[in-house]
Design a protein around this motif. Structure first.
Motif, short mmCIF file in Angstrom:
data_model
loop_
_atom_site.label_atom_id
_atom_site.label_comp_id
_atom_site.label_asym_id
_atom_site.label_seq_id
_atom_site.Cartn_x
_atom_site.Cartn_y
_atom_site.Cartn_z
N MET A 1 0.85 -1.20 0.00
CA MET A 1 0.00 0.00 0.00
C MET A 1 0.88 1.25 0.00
SD MET A 1 -3.02 1.31 0.18
CE MET A 1 -3.34 3.06 0.18
N PHE A 3 0.79 5.60 -0.53
CA PHE A 3 -0.01 6.82 -0.67
C PHE A 3 0.68 7.76 -1.64
CE2 PHE A 3 -1.47 5.24 3.42
CZ PHE A 3 -2.84 5.48 3.35
N GLU A 4 -0.10 8.34 -2.55
CA GLU A 4 0.45 9.33 -3.48
C GLU A 4 0.61 10.65 -2.75
OE1 GLU A 4 1.08 8.88 -6.84
OE2 GLU A 4 0.76 6.74 -6.52
N VAL A 5 1.64 11.40 -3.13
CA VAL A 5 1.81 12.74 -2.55
C VAL A 5 0.76 13.66 -3.14
CG1 VAL A 5 3.37 14.69 -2.30
CG2 VAL A 5 4.28 12.37 -2.28
N LYS A 6 0.06 14.39 -2.27
CA LYS A 6 -1.01 15.29 -2.75
C LYS A 6 -0.41 16.62 -3.23
CE LYS A 6 -5.10 13.67 -0.47
NZ LYS A 6 -6.30 14.04 0.24
N VAL B 309 -8.91 6.70 5.90
CA VAL B 309 -7.98 7.70 5.36
C VAL B 309 -8.53 8.11 4.01
CG1 VAL B 309 -5.63 8.19 4.63
CG2 VAL B 309 -6.03 6.63 6.55
N ASP B 310 -8.88 9.37 3.88
CA ASP B 310 -9.54 9.88 2.68
C ASP B 310 -10.73 8.99 2.29
OD1 ASP B 310 -8.05 12.10 2.47
OD2 ASP B 310 -7.36 11.73 0.43
N TYR B 314 -9.61 1.41 6.64
CA TYR B 314 -8.44 0.56 6.88
C TYR B 314 -8.58 -0.21 8.18
CZ TYR B 314 -6.03 2.99 3.13
OH TYR B 314 -5.67 3.48 1.90
N ASP B 320 -1.51 -2.08 6.31
CA ASP B 320 -1.26 -1.27 5.11
C ASP B 320 -0.73 0.11 5.45
OD1 ASP B 320 -2.10 -3.32 3.63
OD2 ASP B 320 -3.99 -2.41 2.94
N LEU B 321 -1.00 0.54 6.67
CA LEU B 321 -0.60 1.90 7.06
C LEU B 321 0.79 1.94 7.67
CD1 LEU B 321 -3.97 3.10 8.65
CD2 LEU B 321 -3.17 3.39 6.32
N TYR B 324 3.43 4.83 7.49
CA TYR B 324 2.73 6.11 7.33
C TYR B 324 2.13 6.58 8.66
CZ TYR B 324 3.05 5.01 2.36
OH TYR B 324 3.51 4.71 1.12
N PHE B 325 1.46 5.66 9.32
CA PHE B 325 0.83 5.99 10.60
C PHE B 325 1.25 4.98 11.66
CE2 PHE B 325 -2.23 7.58 7.47
CZ PHE B 325 -2.44 8.86 7.92
N VAL B 344 4.79 12.01 3.24
CA VAL B 344 4.03 11.74 2.02
C VAL B 344 2.53 11.91 2.25
CG1 VAL B 344 3.40 9.86 0.43
CG2 VAL B 344 5.78 10.24 1.04
N ILE B 345 2.07 11.64 3.46
CA ILE B 345 0.63 11.66 3.72
C ILE B 345 0.11 13.03 4.11
CG2 ILE B 345 0.28 9.22 4.25
CD1 ILE B 345 0.73 9.98 7.17
N TYR B 348 -3.72 14.49 3.71
CA TYR B 348 -4.73 13.44 3.75
C TYR B 348 -5.66 13.68 4.94
CZ TYR B 348 -2.83 10.51 0.06
OH TYR B 348 -2.44 10.03 -1.16
N ILE B 349 -6.90 13.23 4.82
CA ILE B 349 -7.87 13.40 5.90
C ILE B 349 -8.06 12.06 6.61
CG2 ILE B 349 -10.24 14.06 6.48
CD1 ILE B 349 -8.85 16.35 5.20
#
Lengths: 204, 371
Positions: A1, A3-6, B309-310, B314, B320-321, B324-325, B344-345, B348-349
């Protein structure tokens, strides 16, 4: 998984994105913005220093610590530590702050290749928070920690030299210490000056 | 043969003044409705919840002039009726004013909302009331939406409404606001901005520079200083923000400062589980956010956490996170801890949601990842 950079705001050209990214790189790169590079390094050193974070004494940010008992420095950015000299907004709660600014002041001895650069720090404490258990006033303690880290450091390339260090009062109950470092740096030459007799303008 | 009242005056057991007061009260109450100022209208709590219909007299105090502010009126109830005491449900019994009252305008036949802002204690108590002429809307620092009916008054300005430092000239007008101290205005903070304007092409915005909430108790009033309208962040259009009123005109400052929608939760009485208040900003490498689920009954069913997430769930694949988290769930204390650890995140919301036992209602907290 993954995440794309926004997309960030404001929208920047790839050239300026590179400049900003290089300015925020830890090592020496080329083609960066000199002022932003200084500010980035200073902010990083301040938010990485646990002594500073604990002395800033922000109770709501002291509720959580990591597994080593350390505070999270990133949360202090633009809350207690600012990379400009004004504290924004009306203050309705007692807080302590660090502000800093980086200025290019003048050519060095008339030499266009070198510049005199100033780094101004302000360590600010409300009078209710001044007294610490260590016998040193909080704004002086913050200043002492910063000076311990920055005096004669060559983290920016050249050694920096303190030229002024004064305690001041503001009209509304805040005490602060303002100290200024001076250094001599190349005049934003990296990746901009070219060989030959043409002066140091940008070639296209 | 003397009447009972006359005998009481001849052989008083209490001072004559008290006797007269009792009698004048009786006369006042008996003749209460014999006046053109007589009205009957609903009285409301400071949160605009109906209490009951009440009789009162609506009395003019002075004449309005164009050069001044709106004028106060008096509202006079029957003797022995003191709404700030009779309807006081607070535990500290500070008898707060700040109740709303419906007043029928005899000429226009429209019902107007007036706010009780003061009390003039005299032989027959009179309450000072101001007409509510503006609905204030704002978002607090946690992006919670608030709305309150209040009054705008002009404030005397020493300048022409602008100020210049020789480089830029900016607006510098001032105004005064008055509203009740209620569940919305209790948390009003300095620098909160309101949009107060009739022109939607050039809206005017004001920031709170002074707040007082103890003179008298129940009334929050203060000063507003004009700020600059920011078309990128301030909302001034007809939209549906999800408050149940549909598509209506909204004037909300700092609406677009975040990609997070504002929190406009309907008031739900039957919540079993709800989440503690938490910041809506999750900084990368910053302080982790700890969200606590609070139940109002002694339930044995553990709360069920959901993570989005968005808007992608999850909950069942938290792995998967990784990278990132960092997520930690503590079932003993019903806490959910989340930290962002990758740049990178950014933007994101993240939404942390919780269901109650019936799975009919859930509370959620949303936060934006920032660097």
């Amino acid at each position: 998984m993954t995440f794309e950079v926004k997309e960030k705001s404001p929208k920047l050209s790839p050239e300026m994105q590179d400049v900003i990214e290089r300015s925020h790189r830890d090592g020496i790169g080329d083609g960066y913005d000199d002022t932003e590079r200084y500010k980035y390094l200073i902010m990083k050193m301040l938010t990485d220093n646990q002594d500073i974070l604990w002395t800033l004494h922000n109770e709501s940010l002291e509720k959580d610590v990591d597994i080593n008992g350390n505070l999270y420095g990133a949360s202090y950015r633009n809350v207690n530590i600012f990379n400009y000299l004004k504290i924004p907004g009306a203050q309705s709660e007692v807080r302590n702050f660090i502000c800093f600014e980086v200025n290019d002041v003048s050519k060095y001895n008339g030499n266009a290749v070198l510049l005199e650069k100033n780094i101004i720090f302000r360590t600010i404490s409300h009078e209710d928070e001044c007294i610490t258990d260590w016998g040193i006033a909080r704004q002086d303690l913050l200043a002492a920690i910063i000076k311990n880290e920055f005096d004669w450091t060559n983290v920016f390339g050249m050694h920096i030299e303190k030229v002024s260090d004064v305690g001041r009062i503001s009209e509304n109950g805040y005490y602060y210490r303002e100290f200024i470092y001076e250094t001599v740096t190349p005049n934003n030459l990296v990746n901009k000056a070219k060989n030959g007799s043409v002066a140091y303008g940008k070639h296209r | 043969m003397p009447t009972f009242e006359e005998m009481q005056r001849l052989y008083p057991t209490t001072p004559i003044g008290n006797q007269l007061k009792v009698m004048s009260n009786m006369v006042f109450d008996e003749t209460f409705s014999n006046s053109t100022t007589y009205r009957k209208g609903m009285i409301y709590t400071c949160d605009l919840e109906e209490i009951e219909e009440i009789e009162f007299r609506f009395i003019k105090t002075k004449t309005f002039t164009f050069g001044g502010n709106q004028v106060e009126y008096w509202v006079q109830f029957k003797t022995g009726i003191n709404p700030e005491i009779d309807y006081d449900t607070s535990t500290d019994k500070k008898h707060r004013l700040g109740l709303y009252i419906d007043v029928l305008n005899d000429n226009t036949k429209e019902i107007e909302k007036w706010l009780i802002v003061g009390k003039d204690q005299s032989e027959f108590d009179r309450y000072n009331v101001l007409k509510c002429d503006w609905e204030f809307e704002w978002l607090d620092s946690d992006r919670k939406y608030h709305r309150c009916l209040g009054c705008i008054l002009e404030a005397n300005s020493y300048n022409d409404g602008t100020t210049s430092d020789g480089f830029t000239k900016v607006v510098d007008n001032i105004a005064t606001f008055v509203f009740p101290t209620n569940r919305d205005t209790r948390y009003l903070d300095y620098d909160t901005r309101f949009m107060i304007a009739d022109s939607t092409d050039h809206p005017k915005t004001y920031g709170v520079t002074k707040i007082t909430d103890t003179s008298p108790f129940g009334i929050t009033k203060g000063s507003l200083s004009q700020t600059l309208f920011n078309e990128h962040t301030d909302l001034c259009e007809e939209i549906d923000i999800g408050d149940g009123r549909g598509k209506v005109m909204h004037m909300i400052c700092d609406y677009y400062t975040s990609t997070l929608p504002p929190i406009v939760k309907p008031i739900e009485e039957s919540i079993i589980w709800k989440l503690s208040d938490v910041s809506n900003k999750l900084y990368v490498h910053g302080q982790p956010l700890v969200i606590q689920a609070i139940s109002d009954t002694d339930t044995t069913v553990p709360c069920e956490w959901h993570l989005f997430v968005d808007n992608v769930e999850y909950t069942n694949n938290l792995n998967d996170l990784n990278g990132y988290f960092e997520v930690e769930i503590d079932d003993t204390n019903n806490t959910f801890t989340i930290a962002a650890i990758n740049k990178v995140i950014a933007k994101y919301i993240v939404k942390v949601a919780i269901y109650d036992e019936q799975r009919t209602y859930y509370d959620f907290a949303e936060m934006e990842v920032l660097i």
